[in-house]
Enzyme design. Sequence first.
Site, mmCIF file in Angstrom:
data_model
loop_
_atom_site.group_PDB
_atom_site.id
_atom_site.type_symbol
_atom_site.label_atom_id
_atom_site.label_comp_id
_atom_site.label_asym_id
_atom_site.label_seq_id
_atom_site.Cartn_x
_atom_site.Cartn_y
_atom_site.Cartn_z
ATOM 1 C CG ASP A 90 -2.017 1.050 1.095
ATOM 2 O OD1 ASP A 90 -3.065 0.764 0.479
ATOM 3 O OD2 ASP A 90 -1.806 2.163 1.610
ATOM 4 N N GLY B 71 -9.265 -3.805 -3.953
ATOM 5 C CA GLY B 71 -10.126 -4.908 -3.527
ATOM 6 C C GLY B 71 -11.571 -4.696 -3.926
ATOM 7 C CB ALA C 39 -3.115 1.329 -2.559
ATOM 8 C CG ASP C 40 -3.563 -3.378 0.203
ATOM 9 O OD1 ASP C 40 -3.432 -4.532 -0.221
ATOM 10 O OD2 ASP C 40 -2.611 -2.688 0.601
ATOM 11 C CE LYS C 41 -9.167 0.270 3.890
ATOM 12 N NZ LYS C 41 -9.707 0.700 5.187
#
Length: 250
Positions: A143, A177, A172-174
């Site tokens: 991230d 996702g 960034a991850d979420k």
Amino acid sequence: MSGKGQGPLAGVRVLDLTSVLMGPYATQIFADLGADVIKVESPQGDTTRFIPPGPDASRGAMFLNVNRGKRSIVLDLKQPEARSALLRMAQGADVFIHSMRSSAIGRLGLDYAALKSANPKIIYANLYGFARSGPYRDYPAYDDIVQAASGIVDLQARLSGGQPTYAATVIADKVAGLTGAYSVIAALYARERSGVGQEIEVPMFETLVSFAMVEHLCGSLFVPPEGPPEYPAPPRRPGALTVLRTATSA
């Protein structure tokens, strides 16, 4: 939201080879919507298992939160027997999703061609750091790296007059996702209409750049440019919102 086997994705089976946060967050959404999600872990386990706090060393809070509602199996996919077992599982699955670099999943012999051979109707989702057609495809991505590379860290500094800082959440991850979740659901819908499976690619870096550029592409959208690639908004601070609410109340 729903118990196991209930909800709009009831009857959908997902093979989940993701780890850390981006992929598990996407597959946690599938589980919440009723899908049967089977999390496949290496013998070492998902690294987020060991991030405290937790009731024991292998059940950290973040791991439990993004893996709730899933079933679990351990497979050492470097072993031919484990790979064969996974391909047999794929025959009865609707979705295969992973978060490895394209070169890593290829070395395991689990690319789209292999899964499509086992199940031609499968939805195969790649969630990784950088697009496999780009120059950074073999780089690791977390991230912090993607926030900085996307320009968000610098934008926060320039728009607030402060030092470069990361967002106070793993954005960034979420974002990636969530993008992966709706992309898979769209592919499942397309398969209902056509009967055909497909491969999906959701790279974290390119996804976050697209997310930021909704407003921050700004003047650079035009040819020739009408201004710099930065939304010219004044700094937004909670104090100003408090003043506005007070004035409205009066």
